[in-house]
Structures are given as structure tokens and as C-alpha cells.
Enzyme design. Structure first.
Site, PDB file in Angstrom:
ATOM      1  CD  GLU A 401      -1.886  -2.359   1.310  1.00 44.24           C
ATOM      2  OE1 GLU A 401      -2.782  -3.185   1.078  1.00 44.24           O
ATOM      3  OE2 GLU A 401      -0.757  -2.680   1.754  1.00 44.24           O
ATOM      4  CG  HIS A 470     -11.125  -6.667   6.673  1.00 44.12           C
ATOM      5  ND1 HIS A 470     -10.353  -5.917   5.814  1.00 44.12           N
ATOM      6  CD2 HIS A 470     -10.536  -7.875   6.743  1.00 44.12           C
ATOM      7  CE1 HIS A 470      -9.334  -6.656   5.382  1.00 44.12           C
ATOM      8  NE2 HIS A 470      -9.419  -7.847   5.942  1.00 44.12           N
TER       9      HIS A 470
END
Length: 667
Positions: A401, A470
Site C-alpha cells: 500500500e 475490516h
């Protein structure tokens, strides 16, 4: 191609330039150390003494169109690149005439004219940026090289590995230059790295790599010529490990207790200037009188730079917030056209349609992220796009990322319009360094020389039983950061049209797509186009209570408003849409009518966006309120897996109704 080892042309003019370049850096740094003790230069001051051969051996070989990304020890790089010493000194004095307008200081020297993309105070932080700059050049066939300087301490950072992998994977024209001076601040290389041969790390990513004596300017130049020739011929990255040494402390705050004085003196005896000057005198290529003349010329230049900096002006405090965002450059669309034929689609399809429009409309636009291509995206938003637009514009990235987000930022600075997809908002924390320290600061820190027109999309929110890791709603965190625009589209029109407008914006835009909206369907005009991203939207009108919300909570709030209407409580429902900047005027206008406010925010209550809105209302509309401001937020708990607990943890229609009734004294 055949491998070459170009010999240097050591005529008098060339060796004079090499020696003068190194002496110029050394004497400039010596003077900076003196000015620091006089408190004319403040903050962290990292000096380049001892490493001059690296900058002088490499940077003069670059073409003007080539790009340079430096580290926080970048005065030598900036001088070698041709940035005026006057403006460098003025920057270090914090003056408006500085090369960064006094906004960057010693660690952040910028020059658009010189294609110099700044020093970077974050160890390894410039590596992904360099990859992105090179990616932009490759995509536009510019045939330029990006040279990225960093110290050996950076090789321990994930961004080092992510950047080398991306550069090799995509065959990008980057010259990676590791200035290995033996110590990362006070930690010796052998104490921080299991493998101290840094060039071997580069080779493990299939990058051609050389080791060079960084105290020998001729050796550095020979190695750099070879590297640049290879990059220009193959388009592939190259890695140079220059083994050098800094004679001074890590910074002027450093007492240097971690290394013996004898070690420093031993390195000084083989320093690049002493070595080269001695060889030139022995070979009869230069004489003491000429060296004396060089030093006098440099001392005069330094004196002029100090006088320039002393005479410089301080930027008026009234301009403090100038260049946080581009002024007057944001293109908001005109009033939308009359709706055409209505078509049925899901939120997911609306987002996809917006991406397709952008790719078809502007060849600078490309999509990059984990599994966006062959897999079709984690939430199937980009399914099939790789077949339509090809792998060059639908770029699958490694799971890195920080690396690929930083590369997107670099490509944007170079003029592309990347759409970076971060799979889920929690993964964005791995890229927070690049978003916060680079994207959000670049315009301001460079004094408006560089903008970052990148769009970063990410899925956010809870409700799918994905448990604590999440199910975050971190939009409020990002809305805290100056230099970013933060959007939360809830409707089909916004899901499709916000991207269009965001890609026209000259600054970084973060778009948060709530996961619970992807399957939501409805009708949208087939000719729906760009939407204004500056203003909140009034989704329902009423006179009794203002309900303020955004994103995944919008439709819950609208459902609650329907139920409240059955009990004769009529509500305004405000969809914030933009979380930074906040359209507080629309909220205040509603409060002036209803005199009550309830904020629905899926973030946690402590330090939430709801708290920010509430405080602004207290500051600006306190006397319009007939009741305390109320909030419905997520409970102060990591989001659980079990459905009944997850539902209890986040805002739901019954909670909104109960809070609204309490505000109306109808419990």
C-alpha cells in the site's frame, strides 16, 4: 546490449569542475554549521560533509528533463543540480525568497525549474515518489530518468523494498543511489541489517547493481555514466551503492557518542576532496594557486548568499494558510443538464461507470491497486476493465500500500491523473505516511511549485460481519488533515459523478465508498455527469429537526426521517458529501430553521467528525440552538463479528429515531 565502462574525460576543465563542485558543497556546509550556532538556521540541520563525491559524480550527468528526488541531507544535491545558492540559503533562513518560500527549510528544498522534487524528512519516503515520477515518464514515453538519493538506513524501511520491487516489476527508469555512510542516525549498519551488502538487496529484485567507492569522485562518475547508459538503453532501473562517510554528526543536535573520533579522522584522511585534490596536484592537472582562486570564488558566492538571505523578507502571517490547497484552480461543474432517460443500476455499477468515463475522457487517467485488473477488484468495481483498457491503464499492484500509493502520488505530481484504489480503509493505514507526509504537504511545502492531483478510493464501513480489522470508518481521521479533500458519496449520482470532478481537482482527493452501498440499486439519469464536490446536499426538508449525516448512514437516516414524519416530526436531512472541507454554511442554514441538530456518524464518538461538527455549531450558531446538540455514533468498541453485536455497535434506524425523539422531548 553490450556492457560498457565509460572512461572519464579528465581534461583540465572537467577536473576543475569536479573539484570546485565538491569544495563548493563543503564550504557551504561549513558555513551552515557556523550559521546554526548563530541561530540563523534552526530546526534539524543535516550536513553533507564527506559525501560530496556522490552528488558531484552523478547529478551533473543528468539531463534537464531528468528528475531528482533527494533525502533530508540534500544541500549538496540541490547545489549540484544548479539551484541558486542564494535561494537555498534564504530557504534555510526561513525567508520568503527561499527556493520553497521559507515553508520547507533545510530538509525540504524544492525547485520546479530544476526538476528537483525536494528533500524528504521521512526516511525512505522519497522512494515511492521516485517510482511514480518514473512511471509517469514511461507511460508518456518521455525517455527521462528519475534519480533517487537515500541513505543506508532507508533499506530497513518497507518502502525501500516495495519501491524496488515495483520499479523492477514495471521496468521503470529509476536510478536508485544509496549513499551508504555507515550509520542510520546513531545505529551502525552492522547493528541494523542482517545482510550489510546493500547492493545484494537490490539484486534480489532483479535490478542491476554496482558498488562504488563513494569517496572517489571519478569512480562515482564512471559508475553513474554506466548506470545512466543502461537505464536509457533498456528503460530498466539501476542501483548504485556508494560507500561513503559523513564527517559531521547526523544532525547538529547529535553529540556523536556512537562512534570513536579515531574512526572519523581515519575517514577524513581519505575524504573525497583531500584525495582528489592530492591526485590532481601530483598529476600536475591543477596547481595550488588555482585551488586558492576556486576557494575565493566560492567564499564570495557564500557571502553573497548570506547577504541575500539576511536581506530577505518574512512571509506575512496573513499568508499562513496560502497554498494548503490550490487557490481558484478547483473546477466545479456547472449546473447539471436536464436528466435524460432513467436507467437502473447499482452503486457498484455507478462507481464503475465513473471510472470508465474518466478513462475514456482523459488518457492521463489510469487505475492502480491490488487486484483491480485481472481479479476485477475486491468489490468487483473494476471487473472487465483490463480487457477494455489494457494492463497499462488498469494496473495490478503488489500488496504494498505505501509503495503503490506513493507511486500514484509521484505520477500525479508528474502530470498524470491516477486513481489509486486501496482495497479497504484499514489497509490505508499502511499508506498513511505517503498520504499525510507527501500528498497533503507537497503543495504547501514546495510553495505551490508542485501539486498532487491524485484520487485515492477506498471501501469503508461495517455491516458485512468482517469483524474488527475490516470494519473501520476512518473518514474522520483523514478529514483531520489539511491539504486533503475528503468525499463520501452516498447516492448513485455522487458515486458516478464525484470521481469526474475529483479528477479535475489539482489537489489530492480521498473518496470513501461505504461497503453497504455497493449492492444498493436505484435509477439514475443515463446522461448523469460530474457533480459539485464543495457543498452538502439537502436530501429531505422539514422544520423541526436537522439530521446531519453522510455515506452509509444516509439511507438509515432517511428511513428514520420517514418514521419520524409519521409522528409529525419533520426533519431536514443533510448529506454532508464532503467531509473536508465541511460545508458548515448549509448546516447552519438548516439549524437557523429547525433550531435542533442530531449528527449521525459511523465513526467512534471520541474525537469523531460528529464532535467537530458539533463544536463548529457551538462556535458559529450557538444562539440558534434550542436544545443540546446530539450524536448517534458507533459504540466505543472494535466492531464485533456476531451479527447482533455488529448491528448494536453501529448507528441503526431505531437509535436515530430514539435520539431524535429525545431532542424533541418526546421520549
Amino acid at each position: 546490449m553490450t556492457d560498457i565502462s565509460p572512461k572519464p574525460h579528465l581534461d583540465h576543465n572537467h577536473v576543475r569542475n569536479l573539484l570546485a563542485g565538491m569544495i563548493r558543497i563543503r564550504r557551504f556546509e561549513d558555513k551552515c554549521a557556523e550559521l546554526y550556532t548563530q541561530e540563523k538556521i534552526r530546526g534539524f540541520l543535516h550536513l553533507y560533509d564527506g559525501e560530496e563525491a556522490v552528488a558531484i559524480g552523478i547529478i551533473p550527468l543528468l539531463k534537464h528533463k531528468d528528475r531528482v528526488v533527494a533525502t533530508y541531507r540534500e544541500h549538496g544535491h540541490a547545489l549540484a543540480r544548479g539551484i541558486s545558492m542564494n535561494t537555498i540559503m534564504a530557504e534555510m533562513f526561513g525567508k520568503a525568497e527561499g527556493c520553497s518560500g521559507g515553508r520547507g527549510g533545510s530538509m525540504h528544498l524544492f525547485s520546479q525549474d530544476a526538476n528537483f522534487y525536494g528533500g524528504n524528512a521521512i526516511v525512505g519516503g522519497g522512494l515511492p515518489l521516485a517510482v511514480g515520477l518514473a512511471l509517469a515518464d514511461k507511460m508518456r514515453a518521455q525517455h527521462a530518468v528519475t534519480t533517487c538519493f537515500f541513505g543506508e538506513g532507508a533499506v530497513a524501511e518497507g518502502e525501500f523494498h516495495e519501491s524496488l520491487n515495483l520499479a523492477s516489476l514495471w521496468s521503470l527508469p529509476v536510478l536508485f543511489v544509496c549513499e551508504n555512510n555507515g550509520y542510520a542516525m546513531g545505529t551502525a549498519l552492522k547493528l541494523s541489517e542482517a545482510e550489510t551488502d546493500i547492493s545484494a538487496k537490490a539484486k534480489s529484485y532483479a535490478i542491476q547493481s554496482d558498488v562504488v567507492d563513494g569517496m572517489d569522485v571519478v569512480a562515482v562518475e564512471v559508475a553513474a555514466k554506466k548506470a545512466l547508459y543502461n537505464i536509457r538503453e533498456t528503460g530498466k532501473p539501476y542501483f548504485l551503492e556508494c560507500r561513503t562517510y559523513r564527517f559531521r554528526a547526523h544532525s547538529m543536535f547529535d553529540a556523536q557518542l556512537y562512534r570513536p573520533k579515531e574512526e572519523v579522522e581515519a575517514w577524513r584522511e581519505k575524504g573525497p576532496i583531500v584525495r582528489f585534490k592530492g591526485w590532481l596536484e601530483q598529476a600536475g592537472l591543477i596547481h595550488a594557486e588555482e585551488i586558492n582562486d576556486i576557494e575565493k570564488e566560492i567564499d564570495a558566492e557564500i557571502a553573497e548568499a548570506i547577504a541575500f538571505a539576511d536581506a530577505g523578507t518574512l512571509e506575512p502571517v496573513e499568508q499562513l494558510t496560502q497554498y494548503v490547497m490550490a487557490s481558484g484552480q478547483s473546477k466545479q461543474p456547472a449546473e447539471p443538464a436536464e436528466p435524460g432517460k432513467m436507467v437502473e443500476m447499482t452503486y457498484r455499477e455507478a462507481v464503475r461507470s465513473g471510472i470508465v468515463d474518466a478513462l475514456a475522457r482523459d488518457d492521463r487517467v489510469f487505475l492502480m491497486g491490488e487486484d483491480v485488473g485481472r481479479y476485477g477488484g475486491c468489490y468487483a468495481v473494476s471487473k472487465g476493465l483490463i480487457d477494455e483498457f489494457g494492463p497499462g491503464r488498469i494496473r495490478d499492484t503488489p500488496l504494498s500500500e505505501s509503495g503503490f500509493t506513493g507511486a500514484g502520488i509521484g505520477a500525479a505530481i508528474a502530470g498524470m491523473r491516477p486513481i489509486v484504489e486501496v482495497m479497504t480503509v484499514n489497509f490505508s493505514l499502511l499508506a498513511l505516511d505517503q498520504i499525510l507526509n507527501t500528498a497533503a504537504t507537497y503543495r504547501h511545502m514546495s510553495n505551490n511549485q508542485f501539486g498532487v492531483p491524485v484520487v485515492i478510493r477506498m471501501a469503508t464501513g461495517a455491516g458485512r460481519q468482517l469483524a474488527a480489522q475490516h470494519s473501520h470508518s476512518l473518514e474522520g481521521w483523514y478529514a483531520h488533515i489539511p491539504g486533503l479533500r475528503v468525499l463520501a458519496p452516498a447516492t448513485l449520482e455522487d458515486a458516478r459523478g464525484m470521481l469526474w470532478t475529483a479528477l479535475e481537482d489539482p489537489d489530492p482527493v480521498l473518496i470513501f465508498e461505504n461497503v453497504m452501498l455497493y449492492n444498493r440499486s436505484g435509477e439514475i439519469a443515463a446522461n448523469a455527469g460530474p457533480v459539485n464536490i464543495e457543498h452538502a446536499a439537502l436530501r429531505r426538508e422539514g422544520a423541526d429537526l436537522s439530521l446531519i449525516t453522510y455515506g452509509g448512514s444516509l439511507f438509515k437516516t432517511l428511513d428514520a426521517a420517514e418514521e419520524l414524519a409519521k409522528e409529525n416530526i419533520e426533519t431536514d436531512v443533510i448529506d454532508l458529501r464532503s467531509l473536508r472541507p465541511l460545508d458548515i454554511e448549509t448546516i447552519i442554514a438548516s439549524i437557523a430553521k429547525t433550531h435542533r441538530a442530531l449528527i449521525v456518524d459511523e465513526g467512534w464518538k471520541s474525537g469523531s467528525l460528529a464532535a467537530e461538527i458539533g463544536m463548529r455549531l457551538v462556535e458559529s450558531a450557538f444562539f440558534e440552538l434550542d436544545a443540546p446538540i446530539a450524536r448517534v455514533c458507533s459504540e466505543e468498541v472494535p466492531i464485533p463479528y456476531a451479527r447482533h453485536l455488529e448491528e448494536a455497535a453501529i448507528p441503526q434506524v431505531p437509535k436515530i429515531i430514539a435520539a431524535a425523539k429525545a431532542l424533541m422531548d418526546r421520549v
